[in-house]
Motif scaffolding. Structure first.
Motif, PDB file in Angstrom:
ATOM      1  N   ASN A   1       6.441   7.980 -16.230  1.00 16.92           N
ATOM      2  CA  ASN A   1       6.909   7.742 -14.868  1.00 16.92           C
ATOM      3  C   ASN A   1       5.800   7.950 -13.845  1.00 16.92           C
ATOM      4  OD1 ASN A   1       9.207   7.113 -13.164  1.00 16.92           O
ATOM      5  ND2 ASN A   1       9.036   9.221 -12.424  1.00 16.92           N
ATOM      6  N   GLU A   2       4.954   8.974 -14.070  1.00 15.47           N
ATOM      7  CA  GLU A   2       3.829   9.219 -13.170  1.00 15.47           C
ATOM      8  C   GLU A   2       2.847   8.051 -13.208  1.00 15.47           C
ATOM      9  OE1 GLU A   2       3.031  11.818 -11.192  1.00 15.47           O
ATOM     10  OE2 GLU A   2       4.794  13.057 -11.585  1.00 15.47           O
ATOM     11  N   VAL A   3       2.533   7.561 -14.413  1.00 14.79           N
ATOM     12  CA  VAL A   3       1.599   6.438 -14.545  1.00 14.79           C
ATOM     13  C   VAL A   3       2.164   5.188 -13.877  1.00 14.79           C
ATOM     14  CG1 VAL A   3       0.462   4.905 -16.195  1.00 14.79           C
ATOM     15  CG2 VAL A   3       0.572   7.364 -16.648  1.00 14.79           C
ATOM     16  N   ARG A   4       3.459   4.926 -14.095  1.00 12.62           N
ATOM     17  CA  ARG A   4       4.100   3.760 -13.476  1.00 12.62           C
ATOM     18  C   ARG A   4       4.072   3.868 -11.958  1.00 12.62           C
ATOM     19  NH1 ARG A   4       8.967   2.835 -11.441  1.00 12.62           N
ATOM     20  NH2 ARG A   4       9.699   4.892 -12.110  1.00 12.62           N
ATOM     21  N   ALA A   5       4.315   5.063 -11.432  1.00 11.86           N
ATOM     22  CA  ALA A   5       4.305   5.258  -9.979  1.00 11.86           C
ATOM     23  C   ALA A   5       2.913   5.003  -9.405  1.00 11.86           C
ATOM     24  CB  ALA A   5       4.773   6.673  -9.640  1.00 11.86           C
ATOM     25  N   TRP A   6       1.874   5.448 -10.107  1.00 14.18           N
ATOM     26  CA  TRP A   6       0.512   5.217  -9.632  1.00 14.18           C
ATOM     27  C   TRP A   6       0.186   3.726  -9.619  1.00 14.18           C
ATOM     28  CZ3 TRP A   6      -2.901   8.008  -7.088  1.00 14.18           C
ATOM     29  CH2 TRP A   6      -2.775   9.392  -7.091  1.00 14.18           C
ATOM     30  N   PHE A   7       0.570   3.002 -10.678  1.00 12.91           N
ATOM     31  CA  PHE A   7       0.321   1.565 -10.727  1.00 12.91           C
ATOM     32  C   PHE A   7       1.086   0.840  -9.627  1.00 12.91           C
ATOM     33  CE2 PHE A   7      -1.305   2.158 -15.095  1.00 12.91           C
ATOM     34  CZ  PHE A   7      -2.414   1.326 -15.020  1.00 12.91           C
ATOM     35  N   GLU A   8       2.323   1.254  -9.354  1.00 16.12           N
ATOM     36  CA  GLU A   8       3.101   0.636  -8.288  1.00 16.12           C
ATOM     37  C   GLU A   8       2.449   0.864  -6.932  1.00 16.12           C
ATOM     38  OE1 GLU A   8       7.044   2.117  -8.519  1.00 16.12           O
ATOM     39  OE2 GLU A   8       7.640   0.774 -10.152  1.00 16.12           O
ATOM     40  N   LYS A   9       1.934   2.065  -6.688  1.00 20.85           N
ATOM     41  CA  LYS A   9       1.260   2.345  -5.422  1.00 20.85           C
ATOM     42  C   LYS A   9       0.013   1.490  -5.253  1.00 20.85           C
ATOM     43  CE  LYS A   9       2.789   7.155  -4.923  1.00 20.85           C
ATOM     44  NZ  LYS A   9       2.355   8.579  -4.898  1.00 20.85           N
ATOM     45  N   ILE A  10      -0.761   1.335  -6.335  1.00 21.61           N
ATOM     46  CA  ILE A  10      -1.984   0.532  -6.247  1.00 21.61           C
ATOM     47  C   ILE A  10      -1.653  -0.924  -5.968  1.00 21.61           C
ATOM     48  CG2 ILE A  10      -3.956  -0.321  -7.572  1.00 21.61           C
ATOM     49  CD1 ILE A  10      -3.969   2.374  -9.035  1.00 21.61           C
ATOM     50  N   ILE A  11      -0.675  -1.480  -6.704  1.00 19.96           N
ATOM     51  CA  ILE A  11      -0.296  -2.875  -6.501  1.00 19.96           C
ATOM     52  C   ILE A  11       0.276  -3.085  -5.106  1.00 19.96           C
ATOM     53  CG2 ILE A  11       1.255  -4.702  -7.294  1.00 19.96           C
ATOM     54  CD1 ILE A  11       0.999  -3.508 -10.111  1.00 19.96           C
ATOM     55  N   ARG A  12       1.129  -2.159  -4.651  1.00 19.31           N
ATOM     56  CA  ARG A  12       1.716  -2.278  -3.308  1.00 19.31           C
ATOM     57  C   ARG A  12       0.639  -2.215  -2.233  1.00 19.31           C
ATOM     58  NH1 ARG A  12       4.734   1.768  -3.702  1.00 19.31           N
ATOM     59  NH2 ARG A  12       6.449   0.709  -4.766  1.00 19.31           N
ATOM     60  N   TRP A  13      -0.363  -1.361  -2.451  1.00 14.68           N
ATOM     61  CA  TRP A  13      -1.442  -1.239  -1.478  1.00 14.68           C
ATOM     62  C   TRP A  13      -2.285  -2.512  -1.432  1.00 14.68           C
ATOM     63  CZ3 TRP A  13      -6.879  -0.892  -2.217  1.00 14.68           C
ATOM     64  CH2 TRP A  13      -7.587  -0.543  -1.076  1.00 14.68           C
ATOM     65  N   LEU A  14      -2.580  -3.097  -2.594  1.00 18.82           N
ATOM     66  CA  LEU A  14      -3.347  -4.338  -2.629  1.00 18.82           C
ATOM     67  C   LEU A  14      -2.600  -5.474  -1.947  1.00 18.82           C
ATOM     68  CD1 LEU A  14      -4.771  -4.205  -6.277  1.00 18.82           C
ATOM     69  CD2 LEU A  14      -6.021  -3.833  -4.153  1.00 18.82           C
ATOM     70  N   VAL A  15      -1.298  -5.577  -2.208  1.00 17.02           N
ATOM     71  CA  VAL A  15      -0.497  -6.623  -1.567  1.00 17.02           C
ATOM     72  C   VAL A  15      -0.431  -6.404  -0.055  1.00 17.02           C
ATOM     73  CG1 VAL A  15       1.813  -7.623  -1.409  1.00 17.02           C
ATOM     74  CG2 VAL A  15       0.845  -7.068  -3.650  1.00 17.02           C
ATOM     75  N   LEU A  16      -0.289  -5.141   0.366  1.00 13.35           N
ATOM     76  CA  LEU A  16      -0.213  -4.834   1.795  1.00 13.35           C
ATOM     77  C   LEU A  16      -1.507  -5.201   2.506  1.00 13.35           C
ATOM     78  CD1 LEU A  16       1.456  -3.553   4.068  1.00 13.35           C
ATOM     79  CD2 LEU A  16       0.445  -1.353   3.468  1.00 13.35           C
ATOM     80  N   VAL A  17      -2.642  -4.937   1.866  1.00 17.39           N
ATOM     81  CA  VAL A  17      -3.923  -5.316   2.461  1.00 17.39           C
ATOM     82  C   VAL A  17      -4.051  -6.827   2.542  1.00 17.39           C
ATOM     83  CG1 VAL A  17      -6.421  -5.284   2.103  1.00 17.39           C
ATOM     84  CG2 VAL A  17      -5.091  -3.199   1.816  1.00 17.39           C
ATOM     85  N   SER A  18      -3.532  -7.538   1.556  1.00 20.42           N
ATOM     86  CA  SER A  18      -3.657  -8.992   1.519  1.00 20.42           C
ATOM     87  C   SER A  18      -2.823  -9.675   2.596  1.00 20.42           C
ATOM     88  CB  SER A  18      -3.242  -9.519   0.136  1.00 20.42           C
ATOM     89  OG  SER A  18      -4.038  -8.929  -0.879  1.00 20.42           O
ATOM     90  N   VAL A  19      -1.640  -9.152   2.897  1.00 18.27           N
ATOM     91  CA  VAL A  19      -0.745  -9.813   3.844  1.00 18.27           C
ATOM     92  C   VAL A  19      -0.960  -9.347   5.279  1.00 18.27           C
ATOM     93  CG1 VAL A  19       1.015 -10.128   2.088  1.00 18.27           C
ATOM     94  CG2 VAL A  19       1.094  -8.082   3.516  1.00 18.27           C
TER      95      VAL A  19
END
Length: 212
Positions: free
Chosen positions: A106-124
């Motif tokens: 769950n910790e690993v999944r949460a970290w990956f979700e934060k990274i992906i969400r941050w990349l998408v947020l920077v892109s948009v």
């Protein structure tokens, strides 16, 4: 309705896998509250880097030596207890519980979700300086990766990760003031660039569309 019936009809909820104990250990290590544990982390990281970078040992060789050391130490420890007539510890009880496994996943999944969400947020985002800064950061990281291998980068990351939080805690006020000053400078630079370049480009494009 009895209490037992209420318990049976109570809806199931997803368990929380966050561990205050684990978080406390991580915070203590990062903030240097446990000197011995900090020393162990630094010694292990330094030994791994020296063995695989300076002496050019293979990762599989190092892991095999560590396994041999663990097995030999356990064997000698158990036999010494047996010769001294003391009760031997039951190492067979050592196990990785299902709850711990799920919490790690769950910790690993949460970290990956934060990274992906941050990349998408920077892109948009429409703030192009943020986009340029992120791209420049990744280019710098790519250049750093071309100059050294992954193990060295990880080793430097461990040392920096243990040094920055302690430095931040000791100089929190100064860092916050510097951050506010830097933020104001960034806003002014962005307003100047927006006024002199981006705004003019947008006005020209809008005029050309009106003429067409």
């Amino acid at each position: 309705m009895s209490a037992e019936a209420k318990q049976e009809t109570k809806p199931l909820t997803n368990p929380s896998y966050s561990s205050d104990v684990d978080d406390g250990v991580v915070k203590d290590v990062v903030l240097w509250r446990r000197k011995k544990l900090n020393a162990i982390v630094i010694v292990v990281a330094t030994a791994a880097w020296v063995l695989m970078e300076v002496f050019q040992f293979n990762f599989l060789t190092v892991i095999s030596w560590v396994a041999i050391l663990v097995v030999a130490s356990t064997f000698l420890y158990a036999n010494m207890l047996r010769l001294l007539g003391k009760e031997q510890p039951n190492f067979l009880r050592l196990e990785l519980s299902e709850e711990t496994t799920r919490r790690i996943a769950n910790e690993v999944r949460a970290w990956f979700e934060k990274i992906i969400r941050w990349l998408v947020l920077v892109s948009v985002r429409k703030e192009w300086p943020v986009f340029v800064g992120v791209v420049a950061g990744f280019l710098s990281l790519s250049y750093l990766g071309s100059c050294m291998d992954l193990l060295t980068v990880v080793y430097i990351g461990v040392l920096v990760g243990m040094a920055i939080p302690l430095t931040y805690v000791k100089n929190e006020d100064k860092i916050k003031r510097f951050g506010e000053w830097l933020r104001e400078k960034y806003k002014r630079c962005y307003e100047i660039i927006d006024e002199k370049t981006i705004h003019k480009i947008k006005s020209r494009i809008s005029k050309e569309k009106k003429i067409e």
